[in-house]
Design a protein around this motif. Structure first.
Motif, PDB file in Angstrom:
ATOM      1  N   SER A 183       0.828  -1.207   0.000  1.00 42.97           N
ATOM      2  CA  SER A 183       0.000   0.000   0.000  1.00 42.97           C
ATOM      3  C   SER A 183       0.861   1.256   0.000  1.00 42.97           C
ATOM      4  CB  SER A 183      -0.928   0.006   1.222  1.00 42.97           C
ATOM      5  OG  SER A 183      -0.161  -0.002   2.414  1.00 42.97           O
ATOM      6  N   GLY A 184       0.237   2.409  -0.228  1.00 37.15           N
ATOM      7  CA  GLY A 184       0.972   3.660  -0.386  1.00 37.15           C
ATOM      8  C   GLY A 184       1.860   4.019   0.776  1.00 37.15           C
ATOM      9  N   THR A 200      -4.930  -2.433  -2.571  1.00 33.86           N
ATOM     10  CA  THR A 200      -6.381  -2.394  -2.701  1.00 33.86           C
ATOM     11  C   THR A 200      -6.918  -3.785  -3.012  1.00 33.86           C
ATOM     12  OG1 THR A 200      -6.204  -0.130  -3.544  1.00 33.86           O
ATOM     13  CG2 THR A 200      -8.298  -1.276  -3.902  1.00 33.86           C
ATOM     14  N   GLN A 201      -6.138  -4.576  -3.754  1.00 31.85           N
ATOM     15  CA  GLN A 201      -6.458  -5.962  -4.054  1.00 31.85           C
ATOM     16  C   GLN A 201      -5.262  -6.847  -3.732  1.00 31.85           C
ATOM     17  OE1 GLN A 201      -7.655  -5.530  -8.233  1.00 31.85           O
ATOM     18  NE2 GLN A 201      -9.781  -5.836  -7.605  1.00 31.85           N
ATOM     19  N   ALA A 202      -5.507  -8.144  -3.688  1.00 35.93           N
ATOM     20  CA  ALA A 202      -4.437  -9.105  -3.402  1.00 35.93           C
ATOM     21  C   ALA A 202      -4.128  -9.903  -4.663  1.00 35.93           C
ATOM     22  CB  ALA A 202      -4.863 -10.035  -2.275  1.00 35.93           C
ATOM     23  N   THR A 221      -5.319  -1.140   1.689  1.00 37.39           N
ATOM     24  CA  THR A 221      -4.795  -2.304   2.411  1.00 37.39           C
ATOM     25  C   THR A 221      -5.881  -3.359   2.597  1.00 37.39           C
ATOM     26  OG1 THR A 221      -3.370  -0.768   3.636  1.00 37.39           O
ATOM     27  CG2 THR A 221      -3.488  -3.031   4.443  1.00 37.39           C
ATOM     28  N   ALA A 222      -5.880  -4.363   1.752  1.00 38.42           N
ATOM     29  CA  ALA A 222      -6.889  -5.431   1.803  1.00 38.42           C
ATOM     30  C   ALA A 222      -6.317  -6.664   2.507  1.00 38.42           C
ATOM     31  CB  ALA A 222      -7.364  -5.779   0.397  1.00 38.42           C
ATOM     32  N   ILE A 223      -6.247  -6.588   3.826  1.00 32.24           N
ATOM     33  CA  ILE A 223      -5.658  -7.685   4.603  1.00 32.24           C
ATOM     34  C   ILE A 223      -6.514  -8.945   4.502  1.00 32.24           C
ATOM     35  CG2 ILE A 223      -5.063  -8.458   6.934  1.00 32.24           C
ATOM     36  CD1 ILE A 223      -4.362  -5.529   7.582  1.00 32.24           C
ATOM     37  N   GLY A 224      -7.827  -8.801   4.647  1.00 32.52           N
ATOM     38  CA  GLY A 224      -8.727  -9.955   4.580  1.00 32.52           C
ATOM     39  C   GLY A 224      -8.646 -10.675   3.254  1.00 32.52           C
ATOM     40  N   ASP A 225      -8.575  -9.912   2.158  1.00 32.95           N
ATOM     41  CA  ASP A 225      -8.491 -10.522   0.829  1.00 32.95           C
ATOM     42  C   ASP A 225      -7.155 -11.246   0.634  1.00 32.95           C
ATOM     43  OD1 ASP A 225     -10.981  -9.554   0.315  1.00 32.95           O
ATOM     44  OD2 ASP A 225     -10.346  -7.909  -0.985  1.00 32.95           O
ATOM     45  N   ALA A 240      -4.144  -0.704   8.209  1.00 33.39           N
ATOM     46  CA  ALA A 240      -5.369  -1.313   8.703  1.00 33.39           C
ATOM     47  C   ALA A 240      -6.204  -1.727   7.503  1.00 33.39           C
ATOM     48  CB  ALA A 240      -6.139  -0.316   9.581  1.00 33.39           C
ATOM     49  N   ASP A 241      -7.018  -2.762   7.679  1.00 32.59           N
ATOM     50  CA  ASP A 241      -7.835  -3.237   6.567  1.00 32.59           C
ATOM     51  C   ASP A 241      -8.801  -2.143   6.106  1.00 32.59           C
ATOM     52  OD1 ASP A 241      -8.625  -5.849   5.048  1.00 32.59           O
ATOM     53  OD2 ASP A 241     -10.525  -4.911   5.621  1.00 32.59           O
TER      54      ASP A 241
END
Length: 249
Positions: A17-18, A62-64, A93-97, A123-124
């Motif tokens: 992420s940025g 944004t995506q994994a 930040t797409a932690i869950g994905d 953080a997600d």
């Protein structure tokens, strides 16, 4: 003959992420470098040391995305890690994905020891799969998740790392949470995870064996050949003596 080694499928999930572009991560000599570059330096060495494991790499923003499917080609994995750049997967930040993608990738894994090491400085922010739900599925799938947070948990917006959620993810999925604030501590964390997650597996090695059953047969054959050769010599000597006697007569 048996020896022992570790044999695991290890997925590394790295946040792109940025905020990973921040130039605030201290090295051993006190120099502050880009967060992502510091992570690359440590993780690259970690990959190089995984001689008996398969390594995979997920990058997420944004995506994994699956950057490296499970492989023992460690040199290629290091190269693909080195090619990653901040925001190449989007600024968020797409932690869950990322965990969800890891679960999908592990479906084809045949080993019992499955490990996900997820590193983030945020953080997600809007995953399709919530991080905690993903962690619960991981536990059911016997996937251990170790989480590493870098950055400031008291910062604002996208610059705040969510230590609380990372701790819950790790505890839910039978792993551990770690906080790393410099390169040395980050390196030690990967070493500690490797020791905790290590499972000793017996490996059967073969060596060429010579059967002893044939030795008596070979010995008997040798005795027979020697006896036969001796008989031939005796007969030859007798024949030669007989020839001499005839000439004298």
């Amino acid at each position: 003959m048996k020896s022992e080694t570790t044999s695991r499928d290890i997925m590394l999930a790295i946040d792109l992420s940025g905020s990973m572009d921040e130039q605030d991560f201290p090295t051993a000599n006190g120099e502050k470098i880009q967060r992502l570059q510091a992570v690359k330096n440590v993780v690259s060495q970690y990959i190089e040391d995984r001689k008996h494991d398969r390594i995979g790499l997920i990058v997420f923003g944004t995506q994994a995305y699956l950057q490296v499917p499970f492989t023992q080609d460690l040199q290629s994995a290091e190269q693909l890690l080195d090619n990653t750049q901040v925001a190449m997967a989007g600024p968020h930040t797409a932690i869950g994905d990322a965990i969800g993608l890891a679960l999908k990738t592990f479906e084809s894994s045949k080993v019992d020891n499955k490990v996900l090491i997820l590193l983030t400085d945020g953080a997600d922010t809007g995953s399709r799969m919530s991080p905690l739900n993903a962690a619960q599925i991981a536990k059911q799938s016997q996937l251990k998740i170790f989480t590493i947070g870098i950055g400031d948990e008291h910062a604002d917006g996208q610059y705040r790392v969510d230590f609380a959620t990372l701790k819950k993810i790790a505890s839910t999925a039978d792993g551990q949470f770690y906080s790393a604030q410099d390169s040395q501590s980050l390196e030690k964390i990967y070493q500690q995870i490797d020791e905790i997650a290590a499972v000793v597996t017996p490996v059967i090695t073969t060596r060429k064996e010579t059967s002893l059953v044939r030795i008596p047969l070979y010995f008997a054959l040798l005795v027979f050949v020697i006896a036969l050769l001796g008989q031939v010599i005796v007969e030859f000597t007798k024949q030669r003596q007989h020839t001499k006697d005839v000439k004298h007569v």
